[in-house]
Design an enzyme around this catalytic site. Structure first.
Site, PDB file in Angstrom:
ATOM      1  N   PHE A 154       9.967 -15.113  13.030  1.00 33.28           N
ATOM      2  CA  PHE A 154      10.587 -16.146  13.634  1.00 33.28           C
ATOM      3  C   PHE A 154      10.803 -16.302  15.130  1.00 33.28           C
ATOM      4  O   PHE A 154      11.783 -16.721  15.686  1.00 33.28           O
ATOM      5  CB  PHE A 154      11.966 -16.825  12.965  1.00 33.28           C
ATOM      6  N   ILE A 206      -5.130 -30.540  11.465  1.00 36.06           N
ATOM      7  CA  ILE A 206      -4.524 -29.724  10.607  1.00 36.06           C
ATOM      8  C   ILE A 206      -5.711 -28.904   9.738  1.00 36.06           C
ATOM      9  O   ILE A 206      -6.468 -29.340   9.189  1.00 36.06           O
ATOM     10  CB  ILE A 206      -3.849 -30.509   9.483  1.00 36.06           C
ATOM     11  N   PRO A 215      -3.774 -27.590   5.173  1.00 35.28           N
ATOM     12  CA  PRO A 215      -2.778 -28.471   4.883  1.00 35.28           C
ATOM     13  C   PRO A 215      -1.707 -27.725   4.033  1.00 35.28           C
ATOM     14  O   PRO A 215      -0.559 -28.094   4.341  1.00 35.28           O
ATOM     15  CB  PRO A 215      -3.602 -29.728   4.181  1.00 35.28           C
ATOM     16  N   LYS A 228      -2.996 -28.912  18.017  1.00 33.10           N
ATOM     17  CA  LYS A 228      -1.911 -28.796  19.023  1.00 33.10           C
ATOM     18  C   LYS A 228      -0.872 -27.892  18.695  1.00 33.10           C
ATOM     19  O   LYS A 228       0.234 -27.649  19.460  1.00 33.10           O
ATOM     20  CB  LYS A 228      -1.275 -30.043  19.373  1.00 33.10           C
ATOM     21  N   GLU A 254       6.112 -24.695  15.204  1.00 38.00           N
ATOM     22  CA  GLU A 254       7.494 -24.745  15.895  1.00 38.00           C
ATOM     23  C   GLU A 254       7.854 -26.114  16.221  1.00 38.00           C
ATOM     24  O   GLU A 254       9.052 -26.678  16.010  1.00 38.00           O
ATOM     25  CB  GLU A 254       7.562 -23.884  17.364  1.00 38.00           C
TER      26      GLU A 254
END
Ligand code: MOS
Length: 732
Positions: free
Chosen positions: A234, A623, A626, A695, A699
């Site tokens: 993270f 994507i 998925p 893109k 986050e």
């Protein structure tokens, strides 16, 4: 070049490394056991400010099995050269055992090296450290800011506020959060003469290599960093923390490979955290909710030795079409260790203030919160005037409203009950900048028709092994089974930090480029080979599927990679792929977008807040994977529930000690806290963003989660809590 059929990309596949992980065969840093490995345990400072006046290690050293005890009294002097390409914040990074100064509670002051972990732990308890104590300051409220503020302005925000029909002034607070990944930070270090090999928990093997080379003052080529698996990070494995250096120092002094894993408690001060913020927002708008001016004043904690930075002002600059904006962010140096990036750094924090303020404005002017956002939606990026490559936030909001059932909502706060529970719904918008960095990948196709693709990337959990295999499989025209993707070794082709949601765009584009090149190389070989059924065909008309090259419109005419390579006596084909962001980065404003919706129930008498369901709708470009996208989105909702309702690192400001440095007292969401979660991705790709059209997802999914929950709490109860986490105590 003929477009390749897409079979793997876009398919909801499970992790290719899933079996390794669930069977315990995946090797994390502390799982490596080089011959002769011994164990290190760090002794931490029990005061937050002052200096060490004495260390008595005699009892520790007398323990059978103890090899050495290292502190500033006997540690080698390290060079700590600058590391310009790295991610050290401005300041002077903490130097392991280089002097007697204590800068925060829990600072490493000594390390014990012993033949077993148990002996090292016991001996560490026997090390006596004496301090000259000074009174630490760890509370940001009331402490002065330091250094130069970070400023931003467009238009005249003060004048806009003065003349606004509606004026609001809110201050929000966010508690410190710790990453608390399941895998603790760990390092195994081994010296072979002047060469250092390190197995480390890291999001960037080459970044760790470069930093260690700078710390030890040795060539980058003399350091190798290996990190095939990371058990969650993270953001907290983006930079090198002292324990990595300490392990390498200990290995050099003990002349043995050394393993050093932090305890759960040490994860609260040896490594960074999401800093505490105070975020004041003043908003001016017309009576219809068109925002004319915004003033943002922020303060956040940092250490005395480094100034933590993150894109905290970005979201407030670009999310809404506000003509007049002024922002000031001040860092407050305290006697604490340095904060660091945590998932959606800056943006996720700012979203709580900005999206709470928009919600407050919506109620103030009596406009639906979604409608209010639509009224402030910009045509171009208001922060730099650039056109958006793609911005489909309107669609995210509309899709979310429809799928969540937003119009069934009674807009009046505290209007819906279910027995003792007050029911409310809330939403928030989010955005996160699409980042890209140069990356490379190597591709090798063997005569048996299997391929090996490599790049020095990391996979801290998003599923990089899987998504890269998907991209490679389609570009090579192979099945997933016949492609192996390897990462996590600094000897591999360069890759950037796995951070800023840039791995798919950067490494993925390099992987695709390398695989495209290799496929075209094979096609060229075939069409120029008189014995090939493809002889003389225009290369642009050849595609590869299932390892077989064929004419696109005539699948019967073709041959396999294996046949082609065997006939041409080729044992392998090789290619190198690369990606460098181009001028599109300067020409377009490229962001991923999110709309998050939450329904909460608040016990009217006990103050307990339960999240009942959540929905996220994302404009993240194409994507690739998925199923793994869902694990990103749903995981971020869980993290956001934590930030909104539970997570709070508590420091005793009398002595600077963190009092809840464990997973019993620092609360994170568990299964019982997590309701039905659903994620929807708008179909489409961003052709300006990067060759893959992605893109970044990891986050943006975190941005807007906490305010969606907080806004739902307001709608449920009519009480606006401006401080996270919203615990039951606060509600009472
Ligand atoms: Mo992320 S906080 O850039 O790992």
């Amino acid at each position: 070049m003929s477009p390749q059929p897409q079979a793997a990309v876009g398919a909801p596949l499970s992790r290719v490394d899933g079996r390794l992980k669930v069977t315990g065969k995946a090797q994390y840093a502390a799982d490596f056991d080089p011959d002769g490995v011994v164990h290190a345990v760090v002794v931490d400072s029990t005061v937050a400010l002052g200096r060490i006046t004495g260390i008595d290690a005699r009892a520790a050293e007398a323990q059978p099995g103890v090899l050495t005890v290292i502190s500033h009294l006997n540690a080698p002097t390290l060079e700590y050269r600058d590391n310009p390409g790295g991610y050290n914040p401005p300041g002077r990074r903490l130097r392991a055992f280089q002097d007697d100064q204590i800068l925060f509670h829990g600072q490493p002051v000594a390390v014990v090296v012993a033949t077993t972990l148990e002996v090292a732990q016991h001996a560490a308890d026997l090390v006596e450290v004496e301090y000259e104590l000074r009174k630490p300051t760890t509370d940001m409220s009331g402490s002065p800011a330091g250094g130069t503020p970070q400023n931003y302005a467009r238009g005249d925000a003060a004048a806009a506020l003065d003349s606004a029909a509606v004026r609001m002034d809110m201050t929000y607070g966010l508690a410190r959060n710790h990453h608390n990944a399941m895998e603790p930070h760990a390092t195994v270090a081994r010296w072979d003469g002047d060469r250092l090999t390190v197995w480390d928990k890291t999001q960037w093997v080459q970044g760790t290599r470069n930093e260690l080379a700078a710390v030890f003052g040795i060539p980058q080529d003399s350091v190798r960093v290996i990190s095939p698996f990371v058990g969650g990070a993270f953001g907290n494995a983006s930079r090198v923390w002292p324990q990595t250096t300490i392990a390498a120092v200990a290995a050099r002094e003990a002349k043995r490979p050394v393993k050093l894993a932090l305890t759960r408690e040490q994860l609260y001060f040896h490594v960074g955290y999401r800093p505490t913020y105070e975020y004041r927002v003043r908003v001016g708008s017309d009576r219809r909710g068109r925002v004319t001016g915004m003033i943002h004043d922020l303060r956040s904690e940092t250490s005395r030795y480094e100034t933590h930075g993150e894109p905290i002002l970005s979201l407030g600059q670009m999310l809404y079409d506000t003509p007049n904006v002024r922002m000031t962010h001040r860092s407050v140096p305290l006697d604490v260790n340095t904060p660091t990036w945590m998932r959606g750094p800056g943006y996720a924090t700012a979203s709580y203030a900005v999206e709470s303020a928009m919600d407050e404005l919506a109620y103030e002017v009596g406009v639906d919160p979604i409608e209010l956002r639509l009224r402030n939606e910009p045509e171009d990026d208001p922060s730099d005037g650039l056109p958006f490559s793609t911005r489909r936030l309107r669609e995210c909001l509309a899709t979310g409203a429809r799928e969540f059932g937003w119009n069934r909502r009674n807009p009046r706060p505290r209007s819906t009950r279910d027995g003792d529970w007050l029911i409310g719904t809330g939403m928030a918008a989010g955005a996160y900048h699409t980042r890209r960095d140069p990356a490379q990948a190597s591709v090798r196709l063997d005569a048996d028709g299997t391929a090996l693709v490599q790049s020095a990337a990391s996979d801290m959990g998003p599923g990089t092994y899987t998504s890269m295999t998907q991209v490679a499989a389609d570009a090579l025209g192979l099945t997933m089974r016949n492609v192996t993707f390897r990462l996590g070794d600094s000897l591999m082709p360069p890759a950037p930090l796995q951070g800023g949601s840039k791995t798919m765009a950067s490494v993925g584009s390099a992987v695709q480029d390398g695989c495209d090149k290799l496929r075209q190389q094979a096609i060229k070989l075939a069409v120029e080979d008189e014995r090939s059924p493809l002889y003389g065909v225009d290369p642009a008309d050849v595609v590869v599927r299932g390892g077989r090259l064929h004419v696109r419109d005539n699948p019967v005419r073709g041959e396999t990679y294996r046949q082609l390579m065997a006939r041409n006596n080729r044992t392998r084909l090789e290619a190198n792929g690369s990606y460098t962001p181009g001028e599109e980065v300067e020409r377009f404003s490229t962001h991923a977008y999110a709309a998050t919706f939450a329904e909460v129930a608040v016990d009217a008498r006990l103050g307990l807040v339960r999240v009942r369901r959540m929905l996220g709708v994302y404009d993240a470009g194409r994507i690739i994977s998925p199923k793994l996208a869902d694990s990103q989105a749903l995981g971020a909702m869980v993290g956001g529930i934590g930030t909104a309702l539970l997570e709070h690192t508590v420091t005793d400001h009398r002595d600077g000690r963190i009092v809840n440095a464990n997973l019993a007292d620092y609360l994170v969401p568990v299964n019982a806290d997590v309701p039905d979660l659903r994620a929807i991705y708008l179909e489409g790709e961003d052709t300006e963003a990067d060759p893959l059209g992605v893109k970044g997802l990891g986050e943006v999914v975190q941005v807007g989660v906490a305010p969606a929950v907080a806004n739902a709490v307001f709608h449920a109860t009519g009480r606006r809590i401006r401080e996270l986490p919203i615990t039951a105590e606060v509600m009472l």
